[in-house]
Each structure stands twice: as structure tokens, then as C-alpha cells.
Design a protein around this motif. Sequence first.
Motif, PDB file in Angstrom:
ATOM      1  N   TYR A   1       0.785  -1.246   0.000  1.00 13.35           N
ATOM      2  CA  TYR A   1       0.000   0.000   0.000  1.00 13.35           C
ATOM      3  C   TYR A   1       0.819   1.299   0.000  1.00 13.35           C
ATOM      4  O   TYR A   1       0.562   2.182  -0.798  1.00 13.35           O
TER       5      TYR A   1
ATOM      6  N   TYR B   1      -7.264  -5.315  -6.976  1.00 13.13           N
ATOM      7  CA  TYR B   1      -6.427  -4.647  -7.965  1.00 13.13           C
ATOM      8  C   TYR B   1      -5.451  -3.649  -7.337  1.00 13.13           C
ATOM      9  O   TYR B   1      -4.249  -3.681  -7.610  1.00 13.13           O
ATOM     10  N   ASN B   2      -5.965  -2.762  -6.473  1.00 13.78           N
ATOM     11  CA  ASN B   2      -5.102  -1.736  -5.874  1.00 13.78           C
ATOM     12  C   ASN B   2      -3.978  -2.340  -5.028  1.00 13.78           C
ATOM     13  O   ASN B   2      -2.845  -1.873  -5.056  1.00 13.78           O
TER      14      ASN B   2
ATOM     15  N   PRO C   1      -1.933   3.885  -6.344  1.00 12.11           N
ATOM     16  CA  PRO C   1      -3.351   4.133  -6.681  1.00 12.11           C
ATOM     17  C   PRO C   1      -4.034   5.209  -5.815  1.00 12.11           C
ATOM     18  O   PRO C   1      -3.866   5.239  -4.592  1.00 12.11           O
TER      19      PRO C   1
ATOM     20  N   LEU D   1      -5.940   4.296  -2.623  1.00  7.20           N
ATOM     21  CA  LEU D   1      -5.111   4.009  -1.444  1.00  7.20           C
ATOM     22  C   LEU D   1      -4.636   5.304  -0.784  1.00  7.20           C
ATOM     23  O   LEU D   1      -4.453   5.365   0.428  1.00  7.20           O
TER      24      LEU D   1
END
Length: 245
Positions: free
Chosen positions: A44, A82-83, A234, A237
Motif C-alpha cells: 500500500y 487490484y489496488n 493508486p 489508497l
Amino acid sequence: MGGSFKYAVISDVHSNLEALRAVLNDIEKEKIKKVLFIGDVVGYGPDPVKCIELIRKRCIYSVAGNHDWAVIGYTPSDYFNYNARVAIEWTKEQLAEDDFKFLRSLSIVKVLEKEGVFLVHASPKEPDAWNYILSLYDAEINFQYFKERICLIGHSHVPFIIETLPSGEIVLHREEIEFKESCRYIINVGSVGQPRDGNPDAAYAIINDKYARIIRVRYDIEKTQKKMEKAGLPEFLIERLSKGI
Ligand code: ZN
């Protein structure tokens, strides 16, 4: 039971260096020497290398999380949305061999025998299936899969303290509990780097032989967000950090 001990417990750092530093400073202010880490140092966020370095330096015991295992290929990436996958691929490009080595060295559970404490990222029942403990029913099942008095977990990024009484009754507490003789506990210490309980402040826990307490710490969220933007991580996030969801 357990003798006397005191730990700070951190989980789900997710490469958020600002949050990790704020939490470690707070732990220092509390004069707690021993820090336990229960998984997901990476994923992340924008600072995987520096977060790994700090965790290696400051934590006496560490276990692996699902993002840690994804980065070293132990958990297939189709497990992730996906993220999360984008961030995992980005993370792989940042790490040096020594960082991968550290992630590979993490065990999936750790037992502190003397203190009667069991550490696992997701759940004691199937540690590498990465199932969430989200209800009292999930907790009830999981109490059967460790024999220690206290189990410390992370993974859902939502802190809680679950207590099981000798009668079998299970009680949920939010922030703090005094341990009772003959009760057992599952404690989710929340997330340092990506809280999801509606409170964007970093979370960690202080545990000693008498009580457990969830602590929240302010950190420079915007600074982390700017780094994420620069890294091209992303948008979703980036935005969720300021909402704590
Ligand atoms: Zn996580």
C-alpha cells in the motif's frame, strides 16, 4: 499466570514511514523497551525499505502478514484486489535482496511461552489462509486453535479486544481491558499505517500482564499521501488514509 511483562504491539505498517515513526516515538515516550510486530510491514504505502529497516531494528519478535508473503511470492497475487496488487508489484521493484531475505525469514506464528502470548497476523485456525476474525462467532472458533491465554492479531485494520469468560460467554471491548484470572483474550491491535475503523490516527497496543490498551497516535498523513502520489500509487489508497477507512 504469565509473570510480569510489558510490550508495545504493532501491526499493518504498510510502508507508512510517517505513521511508523510517530508510533515508535510514542512507544519511546511510554518507556516501553520491547516491541512486537505482527505482520504486513509492506504493501500500500510509499516507504517499504525504510519501514523494513525500522522494524528489523526495533522489534524483538516479528511474524509475517499476507502482503509480506505476497511480495516474496508465498501468497499468490490473485488473492488480492487490484489496488493491493499494484502496490505489491511496485513494492517488489523497491526492495533489495536483503529486504526480501528479511521477509522470507519471518515465521507465520510465534509463541511467547512464559507470557502465554500467541502472535499471528490473521487467525490462529489457519494462519496462512489469511481469514479475518470479524465477528464474535469467528473469535469463538479461533479460541480453540491456540492454548495460550492471549492471542494478538492484526489484518483487518480494526482494533478490538475480545474476552472469553469461563462460562463460555464472549464479550467485545473497544479500547481497554483489565485482564481477569481464568479469562482468555483475542486482541486486534489495529493498523499503524492504514487504519480502517473510521479514525485515521495510527493504532497500536500496549499489553502487560495486567491490562491491554489500544493507543491512537496522530501523524503527518499528508506527507505520506504526497509520497504516494509521487510514487504513482493508486488514488484510492492515497485517499483512504485521511478518512481512516
Ligand atoms: Zn494489512
